[in-house]
Enzyme design. Structure first.
Site, mmCIF file in Angstrom:
data_model
loop_
_atom_site.group_PDB
_atom_site.id
_atom_site.type_symbol
_atom_site.label_atom_id
_atom_site.label_comp_id
_atom_site.label_asym_id
_atom_site.label_seq_id
_atom_site.Cartn_x
_atom_site.Cartn_y
_atom_site.Cartn_z
ATOM 1 N N GLU A 211 0.927 -1.231 0.291
ATOM 2 C CA GLU A 211 -0.024 -0.058 -0.071
ATOM 3 C C GLU A 211 0.914 1.427 0.110
ATOM 4 O OE1 GLU A 211 -3.224 0.115 2.787
ATOM 5 O OE2 GLU A 211 -3.691 -1.959 2.356
ATOM 6 N N LYS A 341 -15.228 -2.320 3.384
ATOM 7 C CA LYS A 341 -14.821 -2.634 2.182
ATOM 8 C C LYS A 341 -15.790 -3.437 1.309
ATOM 9 C CE LYS A 341 -10.280 -4.026 4.137
ATOM 10 N NZ LYS A 341 -9.726 -5.257 4.693
ATOM 11 N N SER A 371 -5.516 -3.834 0.045
ATOM 12 C CA SER A 371 -4.070 -3.677 -0.515
ATOM 13 C C SER A 371 -3.883 -3.998 -2.077
ATOM 14 C CB SER A 371 -3.465 -4.689 0.340
ATOM 15 O OG SER A 371 -3.880 -5.879 0.118
ATOM 16 N N LYS A 392 -9.471 5.095 4.586
ATOM 17 C CA LYS A 392 -8.193 4.317 4.495
ATOM 18 C C LYS A 392 -7.784 3.785 3.184
ATOM 19 C CE LYS A 392 -7.068 0.238 6.379
ATOM 20 N NZ LYS A 392 -6.763 -1.002 7.245
HETATM 21 C C1 2PG Z 1 -6.908 -4.200 5.711
HETATM 22 C C2 2PG Z 1 -6.678 -4.146 4.314
HETATM 23 C C3 2PG Z 1 -6.223 -2.676 3.810
HETATM 24 P P1 2PG Z 1 -6.085 -6.068 2.839
HETATM 25 O O1 2PG Z 1 -6.548 -5.148 6.373
HETATM 26 O O2 2PG Z 1 -7.442 -3.398 6.260
HETATM 27 O O3 2PG Z 1 -5.120 -2.213 4.519
HETATM 28 O O4 2PG Z 1 -5.892 -5.085 3.739
HETATM 29 O O5 2PG Z 1 -6.578 -5.338 1.576
HETATM 30 O O6 2PG Z 1 -4.917 -6.799 2.446
HETATM 31 O O7 2PG Z 1 -7.094 -6.980 3.323
HETATM 32 MG MG MG Z 2 -7.589 -4.596 8.157
#
Ligand code: 2PG
Ligand code: MG
Length: 421
Positions: A211, A341, A371, A392
Site C-alpha cells: 500500500e 470494504k 491492498s 483508509k
Molecule cells: C486491511 C486491508 C487494507 P487487505 O486489512 O485493512 O489495509 O488489507 O486489503 O490486504 O485485506
Molecule cells: Mg484491516
C-alpha cells in the site's frame, strides 16, 4: 424515479497494483449513459468475506486469473440484465444476488458482481447527471450532506503487506488539520521524514510495501511507534496533537490455536489486550483495527470495554462488511467502528446495509481500500456520499492510492465539500 434499462454490460480481466488480475466492467444504459469500474482485492482477507472467483489455472497468473469472473459479467450477468429495466441500484443488485443464489457469491464471484454493481452505479449517476458521490448519497435513506472523510494514512507496513518483517500490519497517521489539502501536505511531510529516517537508521532504500508504506526491519515493535513519532516531530508537527497514530493489528494473522504469537512471544487474548492498552496509552492511538482475531468473539467485548471510550475499536476481519456479523458485534458490544470494504460483501446495496447498521449503532465508519487496488477512484466518492468518518486508502505514494486522495482534493477545491470535524 425513471427506470434504467441496461443496454450493454461487459467484463474484462485487467491488472491491479500488485500485478495480479482483477475485473473491470462497463455498463451502458439505453439512454446512452455509461459507467465503468474495477474492483480491488485483499491480501489479508477475513475468512467470512464473499467469494473472490479466481480461475485456478496455474498456467496463467499463478492460478489467480479472473477470466471466468470477467466472463460472468459479460455473459451470465449480462444475459440476465440486458434489456431489463431497473428502478435503481437496489433492484439491480437484487438481480445479481438472485442470479447467484448463494450467500457468499460462490457461483458468480464477488469480484464479478461488484464490478457489475459499481459500473451500473456509475452509469446510473451519469444518467442522472450527478457526480458519483451525490448518487451514493442519494442511496442513503436519511438525508445528509456529503462531507469529506478524514484520511488515516499508511506510514509503516508489516504483516501480509510487507512480508511479515513485523507482525503488526499497518501503522497509520491521522493528521488533524481541517482541510484535505492541509492533511495531505502534513502526511507527505511525515512520510518523507520517515523515509529519511529509514535510510539513516536501517540503511534502507526507499522501497515500499503493497500500500505504499515503508517497511524497514524494526528491531522491536516499539521502534515502529517511536520512528513514527520521530518523523512527525521532524516534519515540524506535534505527535498526538497535530498528527495522531492508529494501527491495524490484523491479529487474525498471528493467532494460533490457543492464543497469539507476537514476535515469538506467546500471548493469551487478555495479554494481547493489555499490550494494546499500553500502546494506546503510550502513543495516544486514535484507533485500533482488528486488535484481536476474527474468531476471538469471546474477548472482543473486553477489548471494547477497556479501550472503547478512548479510541475507536474497529472491526475489519471480524465484521467483513457483513450485516449478520455486524449485528452480532453490536449486540455483544464487541466494536465501535466498522471498516467498510465493498468487495468483502459483493454489491453496493449489501455494503449500504452494513453502513446503515453501523450508523444505527452509533459506530465510526471507516471506508477502506484494499491492498490490491486499481487506478479507479470510486472509493473516494463512496466515502463522501456515505459520509464516512474516515477513509483508509494506503500511503501517499503510488498512483492507485493517489487516485483516491486526488479525487478528494478535487471535491474539496471544485465541489466545495468540507471535512467533518
Ligand atoms: C486491511 C486491508 C487494507 P487487505 O486489512 O485493512 O489495509 O488489507 O486489503 O490486504 O485485506
Ligand atoms: Mg484491516
Amino acid at each position: 424515479m425513471t427506470e434504467l434499462v441496461v443496454r450493454e454490460l461487459r467484463g474484462l480481466e485487467i491488472l491491479d497494483s500488485r500485478g495480479r488480475p482483477t475485473v473491470l466492467a462497463r455498463c451502458v444504459l439505453a439512454s446512452g449513459a455509461s459507467g465503468r469500474a474495477s474492483v480491488p482485492s485483499g491480501a489479508s482477507r477475513g475468512a467470512a468475506e464473499a467469494h473472490e472467483l479466481r480461475d485456478g489455472d496455474p498456467r496463467r497468473h499463478r492460478g489467480l486469473g479472473c477470466q471466468r469472473a470477467a466472463a460472468h459479467v459479460g455473459t451470465t450477468i449480462a444475459d440476465a440484465v440486458v434489456g431489463r429495466a431497473f428502478a435503481g441500484q437496489a433492484a439491480f443488485d437484487a438481480a445479481l444476488l438472485a442470479l447467484d443464489g448463494s450467500s457468499s457469491l460462490t457461483y458468480l464471484g464477488a469480484n464479478a458482481t461488484l464490478a457489475a454493481s459499481l459500473a451500473f452505479a456509475r452509469a446510473a449517476a451519469a444518467a442522472a447527471r450527478q457526480p458519483l458521490y451525490a448518487y451514493a448519497a442519494g442511496l442513503v435513506a436519511a438525508p445528509h450532506t456529503p462531507r469529506l472523510p478524514r484520511p488515516m494514512i499508511n506510514l509503516f507496513s508489516g504483516g501480509k503487506h510487507a512480508g511479515g518483517q513485523v507482525p503488526i500490519q499497518d501503522l497509520l497517521i491521522v493528521p488533524q488539520a481541517d482541510s484535505m489539502a492541509a492533511i495531505l501536505e502534513q502526511a507527505t511531510a511525515v512520510f518523507h521524514c520517515a523515509a529519511e529516517r529509514c535510510a539513516t537508521r536501517y540503511g534502507m532504500r526507499l522501497l515500499t510495501a503493497d500500500e505504499g508504506g515503508l517497511a524497514p526491519p524494526f528491531p522491536a515493535l516499539e521502534a515502529m511507534f517511536d520512528d513514527a513519532g520521530e518523523a512527525i516531530v521532524r516534519a515540524g508537527l506535534r505527535p498526538g496533537r497535530d498528527v495522531r497514530l492508529a494501527i491495524d493489528v490484523a491479529a487474525s494473522h498471528f493467532a494460533t490455536a490457543d492464543g497469539y504469537v507476537l514476535r515469538d512471544a506467546p500471548l493469551t487474548s487478555r495479554q494481547l489486550i493489555d499490550q494494546l492498552a499500553r500502546w494506546a496509552a503510550d502513543y495516544a492511538l486514535a484507533s485500533i483495527e482488528d486488535g484481536l482475531a476474527e474468531d476471538d468473539w469471546e474477548h472482543w467485548p473486553a477489548l471494547c470495554t477497556q479501550l472503547g471510550d478512548r479510541l475507536v475499536v474497529i472491526g475489519d476481519d471480524l465484521l467483513c462488511t457483513n450485516p449478520g456479523r455486524i449485528a452480532r458485534a453490536r449486540d455483544a458490544r464487541a466494536a465501535n467502528g466498522l471498516l467498510l470494504k465493498v468487495n468483502q460483501i459483493g454489491t453496493l446495496s449489501q455494503a449500504l446495509h452494513a453502513r446503515q447498521m453501523a450508523a444505527g449503532a452509533g459506530w465510526q465508519l471507516v471506508i477502506s481500500a484494499r491492498s490490491g487496488e486499481t487506478e479507479d477512484d470510486w472509493l473516494a466518492d463512496l466515502a463522501v456520499g456515505w459520509a464516512g468518518d474516515q477513509i483508509k486508502v494506503g500511503s501517499v505514494t503510488q498512483s492507485e492510492r493517489l487516485a483516491k486522495y486526488n479525487r478528494l482534493l478535487e471535491l474539496e477545491a471544485f465541489d466545495g465539500l468540507c471535512l467533518m470535524r
